[in-house]
Design a protein around this motif. Structure first.
Motif, PDB file in Angstrom:
ATOM      1  N   VAL A   1       0.837  -1.207   0.000  1.00 45.24           N
ATOM      2  CA  VAL A   1       0.000   0.000   0.000  1.00 45.24           C
ATOM      3  C   VAL A   1       0.869   1.254   0.000  1.00 45.24           C
ATOM      4  O   VAL A   1       0.698   2.146  -0.842  1.00 45.24           O
ATOM      5  CB  VAL A   1      -0.936  -0.010   1.236  1.00 45.24           C
ATOM      6  CG1 VAL A   1      -1.708   1.287   1.321  1.00 45.24           C
ATOM      7  CG2 VAL A   1      -1.876  -1.199   1.183  1.00 45.24           C
ATOM      8  N   LEU A   2       1.819   1.307   0.918  1.00 44.30           N
ATOM      9  CA  LEU A   2       2.673   2.497   1.007  1.00 44.30           C
ATOM     10  C   LEU A   2       3.540   2.647  -0.246  1.00 44.30           C
ATOM     11  O   LEU A   2       3.745   3.758  -0.735  1.00 44.30           O
ATOM     12  CB  LEU A   2       3.568   2.416   2.243  1.00 44.30           C
ATOM     13  CG  LEU A   2       2.862   2.507   3.594  1.00 44.30           C
ATOM     14  CD1 LEU A   2       3.857   2.335   4.726  1.00 44.30           C
ATOM     15  CD2 LEU A   2       2.128   3.822   3.736  1.00 44.30           C
ATOM     16  N   SER A   3       4.024   1.513  -0.762  1.00 48.22           N
ATOM     17  CA  SER A   3       4.882   1.588  -1.944  1.00 48.22           C
ATOM     18  C   SER A   3       4.130   2.147  -3.141  1.00 48.22           C
ATOM     19  O   SER A   3       4.619   3.047  -3.828  1.00 48.22           O
ATOM     20  CB  SER A   3       5.423   0.207  -2.294  1.00 48.22           C
ATOM     21  OG  SER A   3       6.050  -0.362  -1.186  1.00 48.22           O
ATOM     22  N   LEU A   4       2.922   1.604  -3.376  1.00 47.01           N
ATOM     23  CA  LEU A   4       2.150   2.116  -4.512  1.00 47.01           C
ATOM     24  C   LEU A   4       1.740   3.562  -4.280  1.00 47.01           C
ATOM     25  O   LEU A   4       1.716   4.369  -5.210  1.00 47.01           O
ATOM     26  CB  LEU A   4       0.922   1.238  -4.748  1.00 47.01           C
ATOM     27  CG  LEU A   4       1.224  -0.115  -5.395  1.00 47.01           C
ATOM     28  CD1 LEU A   4      -0.032  -0.938  -5.529  1.00 47.01           C
ATOM     29  CD2 LEU A   4       1.868   0.067  -6.762  1.00 47.01           C
ATOM     30  N   GLY A   5       1.454   3.901  -3.027  1.00 48.66           N
ATOM     31  CA  GLY A   5       1.122   5.292  -2.700  1.00 48.66           C
ATOM     32  C   GLY A   5       2.260   6.227  -3.067  1.00 48.66           C
ATOM     33  O   GLY A   5       2.033   7.334  -3.552  1.00 48.66           O
ATOM     34  N   MET A   6       3.478   5.748  -2.843  1.00 47.32           N
ATOM     35  CA  MET A   6       4.623   6.594  -3.144  1.00 47.32           C
ATOM     36  C   MET A   6       4.917   6.626  -4.651  1.00 47.32           C
ATOM     37  O   MET A   6       5.201   7.684  -5.210  1.00 47.32           O
ATOM     38  CB  MET A   6       5.841   6.078  -2.396  1.00 47.32           C
ATOM     39  CG  MET A   6       7.021   6.993  -2.483  1.00 47.32           C
ATOM     40  SD  MET A   6       8.399   6.338  -1.579  1.00 47.32           S
ATOM     41  CE  MET A   6       8.709   4.846  -2.461  1.00 47.32           C
TER      42      MET A   6
ATOM     43  N   MET B   1      16.725   4.892   9.986  1.00 47.47           N
ATOM     44  CA  MET B   1      15.786   5.715   9.230  1.00 47.47           C
ATOM     45  C   MET B   1      16.435   6.278   7.964  1.00 47.47           C
ATOM     46  O   MET B   1      15.841   6.229   6.892  1.00 47.47           O
ATOM     47  CB  MET B   1      15.280   6.857  10.092  1.00 47.47           C
ATOM     48  CG  MET B   1      14.206   7.648   9.403  1.00 47.47           C
ATOM     49  SD  MET B   1      13.899   9.212  10.173  1.00 47.47           S
ATOM     50  CE  MET B   1      15.439  10.040   9.904  1.00 47.47           C
ATOM     51  N   TYR B   2      17.665   6.786   8.108  1.00 44.87           N
ATOM     52  CA  TYR B   2      18.325   7.345   6.927  1.00 44.87           C
ATOM     53  C   TYR B   2      18.604   6.261   5.900  1.00 44.87           C
ATOM     54  O   TYR B   2      18.492   6.487   4.704  1.00 44.87           O
ATOM     55  CB  TYR B   2      19.620   8.063   7.314  1.00 44.87           C
ATOM     56  CG  TYR B   2      19.367   9.399   7.950  1.00 44.87           C
ATOM     57  CD1 TYR B   2      18.583  10.342   7.292  1.00 44.87           C
ATOM     58  CD2 TYR B   2      19.884   9.716   9.191  1.00 44.87           C
ATOM     59  CE1 TYR B   2      18.333  11.569   7.869  1.00 44.87           C
ATOM     60  CE2 TYR B   2      19.645  10.950   9.782  1.00 44.87           C
ATOM     61  CZ  TYR B   2      18.869  11.874   9.111  1.00 44.87           C
ATOM     62  OH  TYR B   2      18.625  13.089   9.668  1.00 44.87           O
ATOM     63  N   GLU B   3      18.974   5.085   6.384  1.00 45.51           N
ATOM     64  CA  GLU B   3      19.234   4.002   5.440  1.00 45.51           C
ATOM     65  C   GLU B   3      17.949   3.630   4.699  1.00 45.51           C
ATOM     66  O   GLU B   3      17.932   3.476   3.483  1.00 45.51           O
ATOM     67  CB  GLU B   3      19.793   2.788   6.173  1.00 45.51           C
ATOM     68  CG  GLU B   3      20.151   1.692   5.181  1.00 45.51           C
ATOM     69  CD  GLU B   3      20.921   0.554   5.797  1.00 45.51           C
ATOM     70  OE1 GLU B   3      20.694   0.273   6.985  1.00 45.51           O
ATOM     71  OE2 GLU B   3      21.733  -0.044   5.069  1.00 45.51           O
ATOM     72  N   LEU B   4      16.860   3.535   5.461  1.00 42.37           N
ATOM     73  CA  LEU B   4      15.578   3.172   4.844  1.00 42.37           C
ATOM     74  C   LEU B   4      15.142   4.241   3.840  1.00 42.37           C
ATOM     75  O   LEU B   4      14.677   3.938   2.742  1.00 42.37           O
ATOM     76  CB  LEU B   4      14.515   2.987   5.932  1.00 42.37           C
ATOM     77  CG  LEU B   4      13.175   2.453   5.451  1.00 42.37           C
ATOM     78  CD1 LEU B   4      13.346   1.094   4.804  1.00 42.37           C
ATOM     79  CD2 LEU B   4      12.192   2.338   6.607  1.00 42.37           C
ATOM     80  N   ARG B   5      15.342   5.511   4.238  1.00 40.90           N
ATOM     81  CA  ARG B   5      14.975   6.601   3.325  1.00 40.90           C
ATOM     82  C   ARG B   5      15.786   6.533   2.043  1.00 40.90           C
ATOM     83  O   ARG B   5      15.248   6.672   0.946  1.00 40.90           O
ATOM     84  CB  ARG B   5      15.244   7.944   4.000  1.00 40.90           C
ATOM     85  CG  ARG B   5      14.055   8.491   4.713  1.00 40.90           C
ATOM     86  CD  ARG B   5      14.317   9.932   5.029  1.00 40.90           C
ATOM     87  NE  ARG B   5      13.404  10.405   6.057  1.00 40.90           N
ATOM     88  CZ  ARG B   5      13.502  11.587   6.626  1.00 40.90           C
ATOM     89  NH1 ARG B   5      14.494  12.384   6.295  1.00 40.90           N
ATOM     90  NH2 ARG B   5      12.638  11.963   7.528  1.00 40.90           N
TER      91      ARG B   5
ATOM     92  N   VAL C   1       8.699  10.372  -0.199  1.00 35.43           N
ATOM     93  CA  VAL C   1       9.519   9.312   0.393  1.00 35.43           C
ATOM     94  C   VAL C   1       9.517   9.428   1.918  1.00 35.43           C
ATOM     95  O   VAL C   1       9.355   8.432   2.634  1.00 35.43           O
ATOM     96  CB  VAL C   1      10.968   9.395  -0.129  1.00 35.43           C
ATOM     97  CG1 VAL C   1      11.817   8.309   0.483  1.00 35.43           C
ATOM     98  CG2 VAL C   1      10.987   9.281  -1.626  1.00 35.43           C
ATOM     99  N   GLU C   2       9.682  10.649   2.405  1.00 42.43           N
ATOM    100  CA  GLU C   2       9.739  10.845   3.854  1.00 42.43           C
ATOM    101  C   GLU C   2       8.451  10.387   4.525  1.00 42.43           C
ATOM    102  O   GLU C   2       8.487   9.735   5.571  1.00 42.43           O
ATOM    103  CB  GLU C   2       9.977  12.328   4.188  1.00 42.43           C
ATOM    104  CG  GLU C   2      11.395  12.811   3.914  1.00 42.43           C
ATOM    105  CD  GLU C   2      11.542  13.356   2.511  1.00 42.43           C
ATOM    106  OE1 GLU C   2      10.688  13.043   1.648  1.00 42.43           O
ATOM    107  OE2 GLU C   2      12.515  14.087   2.262  1.00 42.43           O
TER     108      GLU C   2
END
Lengths: 110, 285
Positions: B214-219, B255-259, B226-227
């Motif tokens: 859901v979040l991926s398609l939203g982005m 968090m920075y790595e994930l971002r 992204v944030e």
């Protein structure tokens, strides 16, 4: 639509990151001319709804996020994780202990 | 022991290059192996440039030598923007090559080499598996504050995607998760089928990072930045941080790595599926 900061701020952010990556000669880099070119081409000329421009805006914001996060991540990595593990002596020293240097304690006799 | 293993691999790598007939055309493998992504390598080039080769594909040149993938293929990307972004990653390296900071290069390598030898259908299936255990569909019963937070933050995204794709997903606090109708899966399968292999590689990467379709398609559909997507993916962690405090070397680091990874994946999807848009824009002027 996600609320993003204005294109100008994103553009300046990307250029700032590029300068951090490449040093003072960043204006000669491929990325610099490409980014400037794209931002100039996608400038708003009227109040029309422009899908391509929104796409470009979102993509530029994503790129800024990529550059900034990679830089922050690398900084934290170098600060906390880059030196590998501490040696046993150092770890013992952290809690105020010392490793035995002279053999001859319990269990040595066998 | 791990170090000696890496050393052996390095030697093996140099052996491989000695086997080449012409020393000038030694293969320029990016990382020698996918499993040694954390290993660093000495920088062996000064100048990075791009050039357009056969079939309009772009190549990366490091001091006039062509970059190759770990699998030994010529490193080619479909458009200029991606080539420049990859070149910038290589240009940004200082004394050593830190492959763990070169996310776009890694994604291109994965798409070119396809190390797991999967086709599109298999990739779509494995991506959609995340729908069954989607982050935003699993809710907690307590504590009260987190329940409220999840409801306020996740529900709008869930409603948005349900309207956008005209599907039912729903949320649940049971351990089995929500019942997702077969029709929903079919709709997403059809939608993902419209992506090409490269963008699917990127999309699957984003989904595995965010642990959420859901979040991926939203982005990817530009509903979330992204944030925002990363924040929503780490919602419970953020809640715990607010309560117990932030630890820079764990929380911020993650968090920075994930971002960075998520942004790279999103950009990769965007750049590898929108090459026609770039051309159209050029023609407009």
């Amino acid at each position: 639509m996600a609320t993003l900061s204005s294109p100008l701020r994103v553009c300046r952010g990307i250029l700032k990151e590029l300068r951090a990556l490449q040093g003072p000669s960043y204006k000669q880099s491929l990325a610099y001319s490409y980014v400037m070119d794209q931002f100039r081409k996608n400038k708003v000329t009227g109040e029309r709804y422009c899908r391509a421009q929104q796409e470009a805006h979102h993509a530029s914001h994503t790129y800024l996020c990529l550059l900034a996060s990679t830089r922050s991540h690398l900084a934290l990595h170098n600060l906390y994780h880059a030196k590998g593990e501490r040696s046993p002596e150092e770890v013992a020293g952290l809690v105020g202990l010392r490793l035995p240097t002279q053999p001859g304690g319990k269990g040595w006799e066998k | 022991m791990f170090r000696s293993f890496a050393k052996i691999q390095r030697q093996f790598g140099s052996l491989l290059s000695f086997c080449e007939v012409c020393p000038k055309k030694r293969p320029l493998t990016g990382g020698l192996n996918y499993s040694t992504a954390t290993a660093e390598r000495k920088k062996f080039y000064e100048d990075v440039s791009i050039s357009q080769g056969e079939g309009g594909l772009y190549e990366i040149n490091l001091d006039r030598r062509k970059l190759k993938t770990p699998g030994g293929k010529l490193f080619t990307v479909p458009n200029e923007a991606l080539a420049i972004a990859v070149a910038t990653e290589w240009d940004a390296q200082r004394e050593t090559l830190k492959f763990y900071t070169m996310h776009l290069t890694t994604l291109c390598n994965t798409a070119l080499d396809n190390p797991t030898h999967r086709d599109k259908d298999q990739m779509i299936s494995s991506a959609l598996k995340f729908l069954e255990t989607d982050t935003v569909c699993y809710r907690v019963d307590e504590p009260h504050g987190l329940v409220e937070l999840q409801k306020n933050e996740w529900d709008p995204v869930l409603h948005w995607i349900e309207n956008r794709y005209n599907v039912t997903i729903g949320a649940s606090s049971s351990i089995l998760g929500p019942e997702i109708p077969e029709q929903t899966r079919d709709t997403f399968r059809q939608h993902l089928n419209s992506y090409n292999f490269w963008s699917l590689t990127g999309l699957e990467f984003v989904i595995t990072q965010l642990k959420s379709v859901v979040l991926s398609l939203g982005m990817i559909d530009r509903h979330l930045s992204v944030e925002q997507a990363v924040l929503l993916s780490r919602l419970e962690e953020e809640y715990q941080i607010r309560r117990w405090g932030n630890v820079e070397w764990a929380h911020d680091y993650d968090m920075y790595e994930l971002r960075a990874r998520t942004a790279a994946g999103a950009l990769f999807v965007h750049l590898s599926s929108e090459s026609s848009t770039v051309k159209r824009k050029l023609m407009q002027d």
